[in-house]
Scaffold this motif. Sequence first.
Motif, PDB file in Angstrom:
ATOM      1  N   ARG A 127       0.822  -1.219   0.000  1.00  0.00           N
ATOM      2  CA  ARG A 127       0.000   0.000   0.000  1.00  0.00           C
ATOM      3  C   ARG A 127       0.852   1.263   0.000  1.00  0.00           C
ATOM      4  NH1 ARG A 127      -2.925  -2.745   4.153  1.00  0.00           N
ATOM      5  NH2 ARG A 127      -1.952  -1.325   5.664  1.00  0.00           N
ATOM      6  N   GLY A 128       2.182   1.094   0.046  1.00  0.00           N
ATOM      7  CA  GLY A 128       3.065   2.257  -0.022  1.00  0.00           C
ATOM      8  C   GLY A 128       3.865   2.520   1.236  1.00  0.00           C
ATOM      9  N   GLU A 129       3.657   1.709   2.290  1.00  0.00           N
ATOM     10  CA  GLU A 129       4.408   1.916   3.522  1.00  0.00           C
ATOM     11  C   GLU A 129       5.864   1.501   3.322  1.00  0.00           C
ATOM     12  OE1 GLU A 129       5.081   3.583   6.241  1.00  0.00           O
ATOM     13  OE2 GLU A 129       3.089   3.052   7.045  1.00  0.00           O
ATOM     14  N   LYS A 130       6.770   2.184   4.016  1.00  0.00           N
ATOM     15  CA  LYS A 130       8.188   1.822   3.942  1.00  0.00           C
ATOM     16  C   LYS A 130       8.416   0.474   4.621  1.00  0.00           C
ATOM     17  CE  LYS A 130       9.937   6.558   3.796  1.00  0.00           C
ATOM     18  NZ  LYS A 130      10.813   7.570   4.450  1.00  0.00           N
ATOM     19  N   VAL A 131       9.373  -0.280   4.100  1.00  0.00           N
ATOM     20  CA  VAL A 131       9.656  -1.620   4.628  1.00  0.00           C
ATOM     21  C   VAL A 131      10.041  -1.548   6.104  1.00  0.00           C
ATOM     22  CG1 VAL A 131      11.220  -3.588   4.492  1.00  0.00           C
ATOM     23  CG2 VAL A 131      10.302  -2.591   2.387  1.00  0.00           C
ATOM     24  N   ALA A 132      10.897  -0.597   6.461  1.00  0.00           N
ATOM     25  CA  ALA A 132      11.365  -0.497   7.848  1.00  0.00           C
ATOM     26  C   ALA A 132      10.214  -0.174   8.799  1.00  0.00           C
ATOM     27  CB  ALA A 132      12.449   0.567   7.957  1.00  0.00           C
ATOM     28  N   VAL A 133       9.322   0.702   8.350  1.00  0.00           N
ATOM     29  CA  VAL A 133       8.179   1.094   9.190  1.00  0.00           C
ATOM     30  C   VAL A 133       7.224  -0.079   9.374  1.00  0.00           C
ATOM     31  CG1 VAL A 133       6.182   2.621   9.379  1.00  0.00           C
ATOM     32  CG2 VAL A 133       8.369   3.513   8.542  1.00  0.00           C
ATOM     33  N   ALA A 134       6.915  -0.784   8.274  1.00  0.00           N
ATOM     34  CA  ALA A 134       6.004  -1.930   8.342  1.00  0.00           C
ATOM     35  C   ALA A 134       6.603  -3.052   9.199  1.00  0.00           C
ATOM     36  CB  ALA A 134       5.696  -2.444   6.941  1.00  0.00           C
ATOM     37  N   ALA A 135       7.908  -3.276   9.083  1.00  0.00           N
ATOM     38  CA  ALA A 135       8.568  -4.331   9.865  1.00  0.00           C
ATOM     39  C   ALA A 135       8.472  -4.025  11.354  1.00  0.00           C
ATOM     40  CB  ALA A 135      10.024  -4.467   9.437  1.00  0.00           C
ATOM     41  N   LEU A 136       8.683  -2.769  11.721  1.00  0.00           N
ATOM     42  CA  LEU A 136       8.605  -2.376  13.131  1.00  0.00           C
ATOM     43  C   LEU A 136       7.173  -2.466  13.649  1.00  0.00           C
ATOM     44  CD1 LEU A 136      10.053  -1.219  15.612  1.00  0.00           C
ATOM     45  CD2 LEU A 136       9.593   1.074  14.715  1.00  0.00           C
ATOM     46  N   GLN A 137       6.225  -2.028  12.837  1.00  0.00           N
ATOM     47  CA  GLN A 137       4.820  -2.017  13.258  1.00  0.00           C
ATOM     48  C   GLN A 137       4.279  -3.422  13.510  1.00  0.00           C
ATOM     49  OE1 GLN A 137       2.204  -0.044  10.493  1.00  0.00           O
ATOM     50  NE2 GLN A 137       0.362  -0.477  11.689  1.00  0.00           N
ATOM     51  N   TYR A 138       4.658  -4.378  12.674  1.00  0.00           N
ATOM     52  CA  TYR A 138       4.099  -5.727  12.778  1.00  0.00           C
ATOM     53  C   TYR A 138       5.059  -6.744  13.405  1.00  0.00           C
ATOM     54  CZ  TYR A 138       0.314  -3.894   9.954  1.00  0.00           C
ATOM     55  OH  TYR A 138      -0.756  -3.153   9.507  1.00  0.00           O
ATOM     56  N   GLY A 139       6.203  -6.277  13.878  1.00  0.00           N
ATOM     57  CA  GLY A 139       7.108  -7.156  14.616  1.00  0.00           C
ATOM     58  C   GLY A 139       7.748  -8.254  13.787  1.00  0.00           C
ATOM     59  N   VAL A 140       8.145  -7.921  12.541  1.00  0.00           N
ATOM     60  CA  VAL A 140       8.797  -8.919  11.683  1.00  0.00           C
ATOM     61  C   VAL A 140      10.180  -8.403  11.281  1.00  0.00           C
ATOM     62  CG1 VAL A 140       6.591  -9.753  10.796  1.00  0.00           C
ATOM     63  CG2 VAL A 140       7.799  -7.947   9.563  1.00  0.00           C
ATOM     64  N   PRO A 141      11.104  -9.294  10.904  1.00  0.00           N
ATOM     65  CA  PRO A 141      12.446  -8.851  10.502  1.00  0.00           C
ATOM     66  C   PRO A 141      12.396  -8.017   9.223  1.00  0.00           C
ATOM     67  CG  PRO A 141      12.425 -11.202  11.017  1.00  0.00           C
ATOM     68  CD  PRO A 141      11.005 -10.771  10.930  1.00  0.00           C
ATOM     69  N   ARG A 142      13.129  -6.923   9.207  1.00  0.00           N
ATOM     70  CA  ARG A 142      13.097  -6.011   8.059  1.00  0.00           C
ATOM     71  C   ARG A 142      13.654  -6.677   6.794  1.00  0.00           C
ATOM     72  NH1 ARG A 142      17.042  -2.930   6.052  1.00  0.00           N
ATOM     73  NH2 ARG A 142      18.338  -3.318   7.891  1.00  0.00           N
ATOM     74  N   ILE A 143      14.780  -7.362   6.949  1.00  0.00           N
ATOM     75  CA  ILE A 143      15.402  -7.988   5.772  1.00  0.00           C
ATOM     76  C   ILE A 143      14.496  -9.093   5.221  1.00  0.00           C
ATOM     77  CG2 ILE A 143      17.377  -9.310   4.942  1.00  0.00           C
ATOM     78  CD1 ILE A 143      17.950  -6.372   5.529  1.00  0.00           C
ATOM     79  N   THR A 144      13.907  -9.891   6.112  1.00  0.00           N
ATOM     80  CA  THR A 144      13.012 -10.966   5.665  1.00  0.00           C
ATOM     81  C   THR A 144      11.820 -10.385   4.932  1.00  0.00           C
ATOM     82  OG1 THR A 144      13.667 -12.283   7.586  1.00  0.00           O
ATOM     83  CG2 THR A 144      11.679 -12.964   6.415  1.00  0.00           C
ATOM     84  N   LEU A 145      11.269  -9.290   5.473  1.00  0.00           N
ATOM     85  CA  LEU A 145      10.130  -8.641   4.817  1.00  0.00           C
ATOM     86  C   LEU A 145      10.523  -8.128   3.442  1.00  0.00           C
ATOM     87  CD1 LEU A 145       7.267  -7.461   4.785  1.00  0.00           C
ATOM     88  CD2 LEU A 145       8.153  -5.484   6.048  1.00  0.00           C
TER      89      LEU A 145
END
Length: 280
Positions: free
Chosen positions: A21-39
């Motif tokens: 939807r346009g969210e930055k990867v780092a922001v989405a990873a932090l918000q949903y508690g998932v690894p940034r690189i994996t995402l």
Amino acid sequence: MAPRRNYTPEQMGKAMEAVRRGEKVAVAALQYGVPRITLYNKVTGRTQIGCTMGPNTVLTTLEEQILVKWLLALCEKHFPITKDVLLDSVQKIMADQGRENPFTNNRPGKKWFQSFLKRHPDLVLRTPENLSNARDNVTEANIRNWFTEIEQYLEDNNLKDILKEPSRIFNADESAFFLSPKPGHVLTKKGQKHLYSTCGDDKENLTVLFTANAAGMIAPPMIVFSYERIPANIAASVPDEWAVGKSESGWMCSDTFYEYITNIFNPWLEEMKIKKPVLF
């Protein structure tokens, strides 16, 4: 090597949807508690969407979802559970099913609980407000009906001019200071504005009545004690302009309220030269 993090497929799915939807990867990873690189690898197609890393959780995804649904349902009913109650529940599941697990005496520890919150980022620990059964039973329909009746009363008695003068419009509220402790931190949904814990009709409390008008003027408060006779040292500690009352339960009662209106509130109205009648 970076430490592995536990997360559910649902968390990763929500994070991926946010990125789409346009969210930055780092922001989405932090918000949903998932690894940034994996995402990043999943949304760019470098790894398969269904591929996960890290050890399996002790409870299945479905079992954890049931636990979350259960604790949120209790929270909605004003009976939120604490961290210990959640751990007790998991311990019982392990014991009843005889399931192999890494826990001591089948009971999860701090690490499992922290991972559980990471897997379910909508949950958070907060301290609830105590709410008596009487207040818990008030509905929105009751409140709206109250306003309708007040407006009709003012209209029928030609008193609507009071609404034009803020100094004549008063609101009073009692705050009960419970002598029994609050339940401490409980689990609830992140972002929930109001969190209550039904405490029953606990008689061990004292009550303070605060009164103010729409102009911002505060009338002298009243403290209600549950003593048969109020100790002299307590009475002496109360400011001179405050009122002191008593009742068997520590709650406001009709006799105590009458004493407040007659001996405290009405003399204060006259001292402040506030026009009567007032809306209280």
